[in-house]
Motif scaffolding. Structure first.
Motif, PDB file in Angstrom:
ATOM      1  N   LEU A 160      12.096  78.173 -38.778  1.00 23.86           N
ATOM      2  CA  LEU A 160      12.285  77.288 -37.620  1.00 23.86           C
ATOM      3  C   LEU A 160      10.987  77.047 -36.855  1.00 23.86           C
ATOM      4  O   LEU A 160      10.641  75.904 -36.530  1.00 23.86           O
ATOM      5  N   GLU A 161      10.252  78.116 -36.581  1.00 22.99           N
ATOM      6  CA  GLU A 161       9.081  77.956 -35.723  1.00 22.99           C
ATOM      7  C   GLU A 161       7.977  77.131 -36.395  1.00 22.99           C
ATOM      8  O   GLU A 161       7.506  76.150 -35.813  1.00 22.99           O
ATOM      9  N   PRO A 162       7.563  77.476 -37.647  1.00 30.06           N
ATOM     10  CA  PRO A 162       6.533  76.634 -38.268  1.00 30.06           C
ATOM     11  C   PRO A 162       7.003  75.206 -38.503  1.00 30.06           C
ATOM     12  O   PRO A 162       6.239  74.248 -38.352  1.00 30.06           O
ATOM     13  N   TRP A 163       8.289  75.044 -38.851  1.00 29.49           N
ATOM     14  CA  TRP A 163       8.777  73.687 -39.094  1.00 29.49           C
ATOM     15  C   TRP A 163       8.731  72.869 -37.798  1.00 29.49           C
ATOM     16  O   TRP A 163       8.299  71.712 -37.801  1.00 29.49           O
ATOM     17  N   THR A 164       9.141  73.476 -36.697  1.00 29.31           N
ATOM     18  CA  THR A 164       9.142  72.749 -35.416  1.00 29.31           C
ATOM     19  C   THR A 164       7.712  72.344 -35.050  1.00 29.31           C
ATOM     20  O   THR A 164       7.481  71.234 -34.559  1.00 29.31           O
ATOM     21  N   ALA A 165       6.767  73.239 -35.311  1.00 26.12           N
ATOM     22  CA  ALA A 165       5.366  72.908 -34.993  1.00 26.12           C
ATOM     23  C   ALA A 165       4.924  71.668 -35.777  1.00 26.12           C
ATOM     24  O   ALA A 165       4.272  70.770 -35.232  1.00 26.12           O
ATOM     25  N   GLU A 166       5.312  71.598 -37.054  1.00 28.09           N
ATOM     26  CA  GLU A 166       4.970  70.419 -37.868  1.00 28.09           C
ATOM     27  C   GLU A 166       5.684  69.184 -37.342  1.00 28.09           C
ATOM     28  O   GLU A 166       5.116  68.099 -37.272  1.00 28.09           O
ATOM     29  N   PHE A 167       6.938  69.364 -36.985  1.00 23.29           N
ATOM     30  CA  PHE A 167       7.734  68.233 -36.480  1.00 23.29           C
ATOM     31  C   PHE A 167       7.097  67.679 -35.200  1.00 23.29           C
ATOM     32  O   PHE A 167       6.984  66.460 -35.029  1.00 23.29           O
ATOM     33  N   LEU A 168       6.625  68.573 -34.313  1.00 25.60           N
ATOM     34  CA  LEU A 168       5.988  68.106 -33.073  1.00 25.60           C
ATOM     35  C   LEU A 168       4.712  67.339 -33.374  1.00 25.60           C
ATOM     36  O   LEU A 168       4.394  66.360 -32.705  1.00 25.60           O
ATOM     37  N   LYS A 169       3.997  67.791 -34.409  1.00 27.32           N
ATOM     38  CA  LYS A 169       2.776  67.070 -34.772  1.00 27.32           C
ATOM     39  C   LYS A 169       3.108  65.644 -35.179  1.00 27.32           C
ATOM     40  O   LYS A 169       2.429  64.691 -34.805  1.00 27.32           O
ATOM     41  N   VAL A 170       4.172  65.510 -35.985  1.00 26.37           N
ATOM     42  CA  VAL A 170       4.571  64.171 -36.434  1.00 26.37           C
ATOM     43  C   VAL A 170       5.004  63.330 -35.235  1.00 26.37           C
ATOM     44  O   VAL A 170       4.611  62.166 -35.109  1.00 26.37           O
ATOM     45  N   LEU A 171       5.772  63.921 -34.331  1.00 23.34           N
ATOM     46  CA  LEU A 171       6.199  63.169 -33.142  1.00 23.34           C
ATOM     47  C   LEU A 171       4.984  62.731 -32.331  1.00 23.34           C
ATOM     48  O   LEU A 171       4.921  61.592 -31.850  1.00 23.34           O
ATOM     49  N   SER A 172       4.010  63.628 -32.204  1.00 24.94           N
ATOM     50  CA  SER A 172       2.806  63.283 -31.443  1.00 24.94           C
ATOM     51  C   SER A 172       2.091  62.102 -32.076  1.00 24.94           C
ATOM     52  O   SER A 172       1.651  61.186 -31.392  1.00 24.94           O
ATOM     53  N   GLN A 173       1.984  62.143 -33.407  1.00 23.19           N
ATOM     54  CA  GLN A 173       1.345  61.019 -34.117  1.00 23.19           C
ATOM     55  C   GLN A 173       2.092  59.733 -33.837  1.00 23.19           C
ATOM     56  O   GLN A 173       1.509  58.705 -33.545  1.00 23.19           O
ATOM     57  N   LEU A 174       3.425  59.820 -33.939  1.00 22.19           N
ATOM     58  CA  LEU A 174       4.236  58.615 -33.759  1.00 22.19           C
ATOM     59  C   LEU A 174       4.116  58.070 -32.339  1.00 22.19           C
ATOM     60  O   LEU A 174       4.178  56.880 -32.119  1.00 22.19           O
ATOM     61  N   ALA A 175       3.957  58.979 -31.399  1.00 23.20           N
ATOM     62  CA  ALA A 175       3.883  58.539 -30.002  1.00 23.20           C
ATOM     63  C   ALA A 175       2.454  58.160 -29.629  1.00 23.20           C
ATOM     64  O   ALA A 175       2.133  58.025 -28.458  1.00 23.20           O
ATOM     65  N   GLN A 176       1.600  58.046 -30.633  1.00 20.09           N
ATOM     66  CA  GLN A 176       0.221  57.595 -30.446  1.00 20.09           C
ATOM     67  C   GLN A 176      -0.554  58.438 -29.458  1.00 20.09           C
ATOM     68  O   GLN A 176      -1.232  57.917 -28.583  1.00 20.09           O
ATOM     69  N   HIS A 177      -0.387  59.757 -29.603  1.00 17.53           N
ATOM     70  CA  HIS A 177      -1.240  60.631 -28.816  1.00 17.53           C
ATOM     71  C   HIS A 177      -2.665  60.423 -29.298  1.00 17.53           C
ATOM     72  O   HIS A 177      -2.880  60.084 -30.459  1.00 17.53           O
ATOM     73  N   PRO A 178      -3.659  60.652 -28.443  1.00 16.05           N
ATOM     74  CA  PRO A 178      -5.039  60.450 -28.864  1.00 16.05           C
ATOM     75  C   PRO A 178      -5.339  61.241 -30.140  1.00 16.05           C
ATOM     76  O   PRO A 178      -4.771  62.298 -30.352  1.00 16.05           O
ATOM     77  N   GLU A 179      -6.228  60.681 -30.938  1.00 15.61           N
ATOM     78  CA  GLU A 179      -6.646  61.331 -32.190  1.00 15.61           C
ATOM     79  C   GLU A 179      -7.010  62.786 -31.921  1.00 15.61           C
ATOM     80  O   GLU A 179      -7.697  63.091 -30.942  1.00 15.61           O
TER      81      GLU A 179
END
Ligand SMILES: Cc1cc2nc3c(=O)[nH]c(=O)nc-3n(C[C@H](O)[C@H](O)[C@H](O)COP(=O)(O)O)c2cc1C
Length: 292
Positions: A160-179
């Protein structure tokens, strides 16, 4: 986890505003509550990056609304022999209809976090099937499916924990967080419950639910024997109990077992954690409504 191949546009498929939508729906399907706990955990982590995740039991959700969602996360366990939890059957039957158009969910970003146990032949089957069916109906899987295994040395959390960390990264990318934007690991999400010291009134009203519920009976395990062959992948047990009371039951009744830890095991755990000086302080458990 492999590179993600999603574009930022995928989050915008239901709104024309300039700001990307930072909402998602988290639908869980559970038989014994683990998937719900995981869904709550993921929702809280999402808040760290400014995403609001609405957590709902899948049986309280109208499947037709999926078409309108900006982003969906399914958190589903597998039960029976590779079967979905009962709460998910209605949704599953709708998704399986043969007359659904293959572009029904065109552009709908989704992810699946499955819960299972590799000691079963059909590991995380419901999650696998769901993810395959959503893709065949045009939805876009934005993150490699999570498959939590109860046999993992750390249990479900081990995935759960490593998967959630990856999922947040994808969400951040999608939400156009700065590079290069890092998910702030130091930002602790608000707690779900708070533990204030118990007042004298709390203590007066406090009851041990087991002592006060006549459906519970104390028992000692008198037989605990493996029924399956040693080389069979499942460990099925024959248990016998000695009850203090005269317990009546009928064929087909289900027993809920609350194991009781030995006092000396509890004490050695408290000593190990250096909690012995605090362990007897009465606390109340309150849901933290402001933590949303
Ligand atoms: C009766 C039963 C049957 C199960 N069958 C499977 C199975 O076929 N495949 C699998 O991967 N996990 C199986 N599991 C493991 C559950 O998916 C796992 O315990 C999960 O954490 C339960 O989550 P839940 O509390 O959200 O239902 C089974 C568990 C039980 C109790």
């Amino acid at each position: 986890m492999p590179e993600q191949t999603v574009s930022h546009d995928e989050l915008d498929h239901t709104n024309d505003e300039e700001e990307p939508c930072k909402e998602l729906i988290i639908l869980y399907a559970t038989e014994t509550g683990n998937a719900q706990d995981c869904a709550d955990y993921i929702a809280r982590q999402c808040r760290r990056i400014g995403f609001h995740g609405r957590v709902l039991n899948v049986d309280a959700y109208s499947p037709i609304d999926l078409i309108e969602e900006p982003l969906v996360l399914f958190v589903v366990s597998t039960t029976g022999s590779g079967v979905e939890p009962r709460a998910m059957t209605a949704l599953w039957n709708i998704l399986l209809r043969s007359n659904l158009p293959s572009d029904l969910f065109e552009g709908l970003p989704f992810a699946v976090f499955g819960l299972g146990d590799t000691s079963y032949e059909k590991f995380c089957w419901a999650a696998k099937m769901l993810s395959r069916r959503m893709k065949s109906l045009g939805a876009t899987e934005i993150c490699e499916r999570g498959e939590a295994d109860e046999q993992h040395p750390l249990g479900i959390e081990g995935t759960l924990e490593p998967w959630t960390a990856e999922f947040l990264k994808v969400l951040s990318q999608l939400a156009q967080h700065p590079e290069g934007h890092e998910v702030a690991s130091s930002t602790t999400p608000p707690p779900r419950v708070v533990l204030p010291a118990a007042s004298s009134t709390d203590l007066k009203n406090a009851k041990d639910p087991m002592d006060n519920d006549s459906r519970y009976h104390r028992a000692k395990v008198s037989v605990n024997r493996r029924m399956t062959a040693q080389d069979w992948y499942q460990d099925v047990r024959h248990l016998e109990f000695d009850f203090e009371d005269d317990v009546k039951y009928d064929p087909g009744d289900v027993a809920v077992i609350h194991p009781i830890a030995e006092a000396e095991d509890v004490q050695s755990f408290l000593d190990l954690m250096k909690w012995s000086d605090r362990a007897d302080t009465p606390l109340t458990i309150r849901r933290n409504v402001t933590g949303k």
